[in-house]
Design a protein around this motif. Structure first.
Motif, short mmCIF file in Angstrom:
data_model
loop_
_atom_site.label_atom_id
_atom_site.label_comp_id
_atom_site.label_asym_id
_atom_site.label_seq_id
_atom_site.Cartn_x
_atom_site.Cartn_y
_atom_site.Cartn_z
N ALA A 60 23.27 13.63 33.83
CA ALA A 60 24.08 13.71 35.04
C ALA A 60 24.94 14.94 35.03
N ILE A 61 24.90 15.69 36.13
CA ILE A 61 25.85 16.77 36.36
C ILE A 61 26.59 16.38 37.63
N THR A 62 27.89 16.23 37.55
CA THR A 62 28.66 15.68 38.66
C THR A 62 29.69 16.68 39.13
N ALA A 63 29.78 16.85 40.46
CA ALA A 63 30.78 17.75 41.01
C ALA A 63 31.31 17.21 42.30
N THR B 95 37.08 20.66 44.38
CA THR B 95 38.18 20.14 45.18
C THR B 95 37.62 19.18 46.20
N ALA B 96 38.10 17.94 46.21
CA ALA B 96 37.59 16.95 47.15
C ALA B 96 38.01 17.30 48.56
N GLU C 70 28.98 13.90 45.18
CA GLU C 70 28.61 14.18 43.80
C GLU C 70 27.12 14.52 43.75
N ALA C 71 26.77 15.43 42.87
CA ALA C 71 25.37 15.78 42.66
C ALA C 71 25.01 15.39 41.23
N ILE C 72 24.12 14.44 41.08
CA ILE C 72 23.74 13.92 39.77
C ILE C 72 22.33 14.39 39.47
N ALA C 73 22.20 15.36 38.57
CA ALA C 73 20.91 15.97 38.26
C ALA C 73 20.31 15.29 37.04
N ASP C 74 19.07 14.87 37.15
CA ASP C 74 18.37 14.15 36.08
C ASP C 74 17.51 15.13 35.29
N VAL D 85 17.64 15.47 41.89
CA VAL D 85 19.09 15.45 42.08
C VAL D 85 19.44 14.33 43.06
N THR D 86 20.36 13.46 42.67
CA THR D 86 20.83 12.41 43.56
C THR D 86 22.18 12.81 44.14
N LEU D 87 22.26 12.88 45.46
CA LEU D 87 23.51 13.19 46.14
C LEU D 87 24.20 11.88 46.49
N VAL D 88 25.46 11.78 46.13
CA VAL D 88 26.25 10.58 46.38
C VAL D 88 27.40 10.96 47.30
#
Length: 253
Positions: free
Chosen positions: A19-22, A48-49, A56-60, A111-114
């Motif tokens: 996971a890479i989260t931003a 910055t929110a 969030e971008a969660i890269a697998d 990549v999962t975008l949340v």
């Protein structure tokens, strides 16, 4: 990405999601390429929110998501080669390794975008665009080949080789153009995207277009992604020692 909540990269015999989260970035921010060894930027940028929306971008980086990794230079000796032969102690060791060695995921990346709503009235996500920050030749120094796995199946894809890369559904249409995604405070929605690359190495930023409850159109950014296509041949190739830990140098020019 700095400001990320968690980072877990997968390689060797470790079978776990990465996971890479931003958070969303203020409009106008751009990632800065790392020019060392001609490498691309490691995912990283101050986050910055936004006032109405958080993303969030969660890269697998599991073998189901990537076709291994590639490095810009041949890696046959030295500290990085020793680290690779021993295998990462934890999945969190992979980002630093690839950053030092000038590496990237290869061929595909899921990549999962949340998206999470932060305000009332609801915020509406109107689109997600790809802004290519840098394009270079495919990385051809070293191939790192994990244990084989069936590729993940995703319904939303983005071909970075296209003239204008876009997030499309299984009909080829822009995914967000035919959907109305509205989120009130605390509501969450996810979109999983399969990025692919064959012809080059790409660094890109995702631009999240949204309209807040006051009707103001905004664009925020999630920077720091990178992906390379496969080279016809590599100066060095490492293969997974699975079920044992680490990688072995199987070929060098």
């Amino acid at each position: 990405m700095t400001g990320r909540r968690a980072t877990a990269w997968v390689g060797g015999a470790v079978a776990a999601a990465a996971a890479i989260t931003a958070g969303l970035l203020a409009a106008g921010h751009r990632g800065t390429p790392d020019t060392r060894h001609g490498s691309l930027p490691r995912p990283g940028a101050a986050a910055t929110a936004g006032p109405a929306l958080t993303a969030e971008a969660i890269a697998d980086y599991s073998p189901a998501s990537v076709n291994g990794f590639a490095l810009h230079d041949p890696l046959t000796g030295g500290p990085d080669a020793s680290v690779l032969r021993a295998g990462p102690r934890t999945t969190a060791d992979w980002p630093a390794f690839l950053d030092r060695a000038g590496g990237s995921a290869r061929d595909r990346l899921t990549v999962t975008l949340v998206f999470t709503g932060n305000a009332e009235p609801a915020v509406r996500v109107t689109g997600v665009r790809v802004r290519l920050e840098r394009t270079a030749e495919v990385l051809a120094g070293t191939a790192i080949v994990p244990a084989a796995a069936d590729p993940a199946t995703v319904r939303v894809t983005c071909d970075l080789d296209d003239t204008t890369p876009a997030l499309t559904d299984d009909t080829g249409a822009d995914y967000f153009a035919t959907r109305r995604l509205e989120l009130r405070r605390g509501e969450r929605s996810t979109v999983t995207v399969g990025f692919t690359a064959r012809r080059a190495t790409y660094a890109w930023t995702l631009l999240v277009d949204h309209v807040d409850g006051a009707g103001t159109a905004r664009t925020a950014e999630i920077p720091g992604f990178r992906l390379t296509g496969s080279a016809p041949k590599y100066a060095a190739t490492y293969v997974d020692n699975a079920p044992a830990r680490g990688f072995s140098l199987s070929r060098r020019r």
